[in-house]
Design a protein around this motif. Structure first.
Motif, PDB file in Angstrom:
ATOM      1  N   LEU A   1       0.871  -1.179   0.000  1.00  0.00           N
ATOM      2  CA  LEU A   1       0.000   0.000   0.000  1.00  0.00           C
ATOM      3  C   LEU A   1       0.907   1.228   0.000  1.00  0.00           C
ATOM      4  CD1 LEU A   1      -2.737  -1.063   2.580  1.00  0.00           C
ATOM      5  CD2 LEU A   1      -3.091  -0.610   0.160  1.00  0.00           C
ATOM      6  N   CYS A  33      -4.431   4.979  -0.313  1.00  0.00           N
ATOM      7  CA  CYS A  33      -5.685   4.209  -0.276  1.00  0.00           C
ATOM      8  C   CYS A  33      -6.817   5.091   0.238  1.00  0.00           C
ATOM      9  CB  CYS A  33      -5.517   2.986   0.613  1.00  0.00           C
ATOM     10  SG  CYS A  33      -7.028   2.019   0.747  1.00  0.00           S
ATOM     11  N   ILE A  34      -7.941   5.066  -0.478  1.00  0.00           N
ATOM     12  CA  ILE A  34      -9.095   5.873  -0.090  1.00  0.00           C
ATOM     13  C   ILE A  34     -10.243   4.992   0.422  1.00  0.00           C
ATOM     14  CG2 ILE A  34      -8.550   7.851  -1.547  1.00  0.00           C
ATOM     15  CD1 ILE A  34     -10.464   6.613  -3.654  1.00  0.00           C
ATOM     16  N   GLY A  35      -9.943   3.731   0.645  1.00  0.00           N
ATOM     17  CA  GLY A  35     -10.949   2.826   1.232  1.00  0.00           C
ATOM     18  C   GLY A  35     -12.148   2.571   0.356  1.00  0.00           C
ATOM     19  N   CYS A  36     -11.963   2.594  -0.973  1.00  0.00           N
ATOM     20  CA  CYS A  36     -13.112   2.463  -1.886  1.00  0.00           C
ATOM     21  C   CYS A  36     -13.562   1.017  -2.055  1.00  0.00           C
ATOM     22  CB  CYS A  36     -12.763   3.068  -3.237  1.00  0.00           C
ATOM     23  SG  CYS A  36     -11.480   2.140  -4.110  1.00  0.00           S
ATOM     24  N   GLU A  37     -12.722   0.061  -1.703  1.00  0.00           N
ATOM     25  CA  GLU A  37     -13.041  -1.375  -1.758  1.00  0.00           C
ATOM     26  C   GLU A  37     -13.087  -1.952  -3.164  1.00  0.00           C
ATOM     27  OE1 GLU A  37     -16.342  -2.603   0.678  1.00  0.00           O
ATOM     28  OE2 GLU A  37     -16.021  -0.955   2.077  1.00  0.00           O
ATOM     29  N   LEU A  38     -12.689  -1.188  -4.171  1.00  0.00           N
ATOM     30  CA  LEU A  38     -12.732  -1.728  -5.532  1.00  0.00           C
ATOM     31  C   LEU A  38     -11.822  -2.950  -5.680  1.00  0.00           C
ATOM     32  CD1 LEU A  38     -12.836   1.420  -7.827  1.00  0.00           C
ATOM     33  CD2 LEU A  38     -14.622  -0.275  -7.448  1.00  0.00           C
ATOM     34  N   CYS A  39     -10.681  -2.915  -4.987  1.00  0.00           N
ATOM     35  CA  CYS A  39      -9.761  -4.060  -5.055  1.00  0.00           C
ATOM     36  C   CYS A  39     -10.432  -5.313  -4.507  1.00  0.00           C
ATOM     37  CB  CYS A  39      -8.481  -3.757  -4.289  1.00  0.00           C
ATOM     38  SG  CYS A  39      -8.771  -3.132  -2.626  1.00  0.00           S
ATOM     39  N   VAL A  87     -11.565  -4.797   3.095  1.00  0.00           N
ATOM     40  CA  VAL A  87     -11.295  -3.363   3.330  1.00  0.00           C
ATOM     41  C   VAL A  87     -12.466  -2.773   4.097  1.00  0.00           C
ATOM     42  CG1 VAL A  87     -10.749  -1.137   2.272  1.00  0.00           C
ATOM     43  CG2 VAL A  87     -10.159  -3.241   1.075  1.00  0.00           C
ATOM     44  N   TYR A 137      -7.381  -2.889   6.435  1.00  0.00           N
ATOM     45  CA  TYR A 137      -7.026  -3.450   5.133  1.00  0.00           C
ATOM     46  C   TYR A 137      -6.341  -4.791   5.374  1.00  0.00           C
ATOM     47  CZ  TYR A 137      -6.055  -3.496   0.206  1.00  0.00           C
ATOM     48  OH  TYR A 137      -6.067  -3.836  -1.120  1.00  0.00           O
ATOM     49  N   CYS A 182      -7.478  -0.777  -8.732  1.00  0.00           N
ATOM     50  CA  CYS A 182      -7.253   0.346  -7.809  1.00  0.00           C
ATOM     51  C   CYS A 182      -7.179   1.675  -8.568  1.00  0.00           C
ATOM     52  CB  CYS A 182      -5.965   0.108  -7.021  1.00  0.00           C
ATOM     53  SG  CYS A 182      -5.623   1.437  -5.850  1.00  0.00           S
ATOM     54  N   PRO A 183      -8.046   2.639  -8.241  1.00  0.00           N
ATOM     55  CA  PRO A 183      -8.078   3.892  -8.999  1.00  0.00           C
ATOM     56  C   PRO A 183      -6.980   4.883  -8.619  1.00  0.00           C
ATOM     57  CG  PRO A 183      -9.750   3.941  -7.289  1.00  0.00           C
ATOM     58  CD  PRO A 183      -9.105   2.585  -7.207  1.00  0.00           C
ATOM     59  N   THR A 184      -6.310   4.650  -7.496  1.00  0.00           N
ATOM     60  CA  THR A 184      -5.333   5.636  -7.020  1.00  0.00           C
ATOM     61  C   THR A 184      -3.895   5.132  -7.065  1.00  0.00           C
ATOM     62  OG1 THR A 184      -5.550   4.836  -4.760  1.00  0.00           O
ATOM     63  CG2 THR A 184      -7.042   6.610  -5.420  1.00  0.00           C
ATOM     64  N   ALA A 200      -2.818   3.029  -5.218  1.00  0.00           N
ATOM     65  CA  ALA A 200      -2.434   2.791  -3.826  1.00  0.00           C
ATOM     66  C   ALA A 200      -1.886   1.386  -3.673  1.00  0.00           C
ATOM     67  CB  ALA A 200      -3.647   2.980  -2.920  1.00  0.00           C
ATOM     68  N   LEU A 201      -2.457   0.459  -4.436  1.00  0.00           N
ATOM     69  CA  LEU A 201      -2.084  -0.947  -4.283  1.00  0.00           C
ATOM     70  C   LEU A 201      -1.217  -1.368  -5.465  1.00  0.00           C
ATOM     71  CD1 LEU A 201      -2.612  -3.389  -2.418  1.00  0.00           C
ATOM     72  CD2 LEU A 201      -4.454  -4.044  -3.959  1.00  0.00           C
TER      73      LEU A 201
END
Ligand code: SF4
Ligand code: SF4
Length: 239
Positions: free
Chosen positions: A69, A79-85, A96, A124, A141-143, A145-146
């Motif tokens: 991360l 990480c923005i905690g969006c849970e997409l992963c 998440v 996480y 992951c959109p950012t 982060a991962l």
């Protein structure tokens, strides 16, 4: 009545091995040890075996190893905690739990934020008993982060130890970073972080962290300090 055709005379069958060339005296003598010749010749060839774990072969550049991360240059988490992963994972290996960042002023008990923007990943987990290292999570992951590292030595004696949490997954703080939670760089918005406008922690952020970590010599609890140390904020306390 038709005439029967005469039965043709067949060639006499030769005895088995009759046509095989006869071996010489020395061939027969050396036959039992001939296989050792292969072993002997192989000793002078280059080894194909890697002497793991003493020697480690470098992994390919895009190897799928243990996840990481990532952080922004000032130390805030990407990480923005969006849970997409977690939704993209075919093995259901990621858990998440997002929470709101805290922008309350420190004098009112604010604890600072863990990521730019509204939310961060409070919990996480990646379960490496399930993970098949397919990489779909990092694609989702959109950012950014991962991401995945090239580390692959995951054997352990305990199943519980193979569930990695943020303490093992978060990238270590690099030079110029400050340990979250702390405010965003003054005057910057979330999009500035993704546009590369932030290049390190500011004095204001460092002062915030130093104040939070300052020993309490009065015996009074500092506003929000213990919450922050436990990774809790006002919007996302543990339930
Ligand atoms: S690499 Fe694949 S299996 Fe492993 S956590 Fe990511 S999506 Fe799930
Ligand atoms: S790692 Fe990426 S996809 Fe997963 S919760 Fe964080 S920001 Fe979202």
């Amino acid at each position: 009545m038709s005439e029967q055709e005469p039965v043709s005379e067949q060639e006499p069958v030769s005895e088995q091995g009759q046509d095989a060339p006869k071996k010489g005296f020395f061939s027969e003598l050396l036959a039992p040890v001939a296989g050792f010749g292969v072993s002997f010749r192989t000793q002078f060839r280059e080894y194909a075996t890697t002497q793991y774990p003493e020697e480690k072969r470098p992994t390919p550049p895009r190897f799928h190893g243990v996840h990481q991360l990532n952080r922004h240059p000032d130390g805030l988490e990407k990480c923005i905690g969006c849970e997409l992963c977690a939704w993209a994972c075919p093995a259901d290996a990621i858990f998440v739990e997002g929470a709101d960042n805290d922008d309350t002023p420190t004098e009112e008990g604010g604890t600072g934020r863990f990521s730019p923007g509204e939310r961060y990943g409070r919990v996480y987990q990646i379960n490496y008993l399930r993970c098949i290292f397919c990489g779909l999570c990092i694609e989702a992951c959109p950012t950014r982060a991962l991401t995945m590292t090239n580390f692959y030595e995951l054997a352990d004696h305990s199943r519980a130890d193979l569930i990695f949490e943020k303490d093992k997954l978060l990238a270590p703080l690099q030079e110029g970073m400050a340990q979250p939670p702390h405010p965003m760089v003054s005057g910057m918005e979330e999009r500035d972080y993704y546009q590369g406008s932030v290049d390190g922690a500011t004095e204001q952020q460092r002062d915030f962290v130093a104040e939070r970590e300052r020993p309490d010599d009065t015996g009074q609890e500092q506003p929000g300090r213990d919450q922050a140390n436990r990774g809790e904020t006002k919007g996302g306390g543990r339930s």
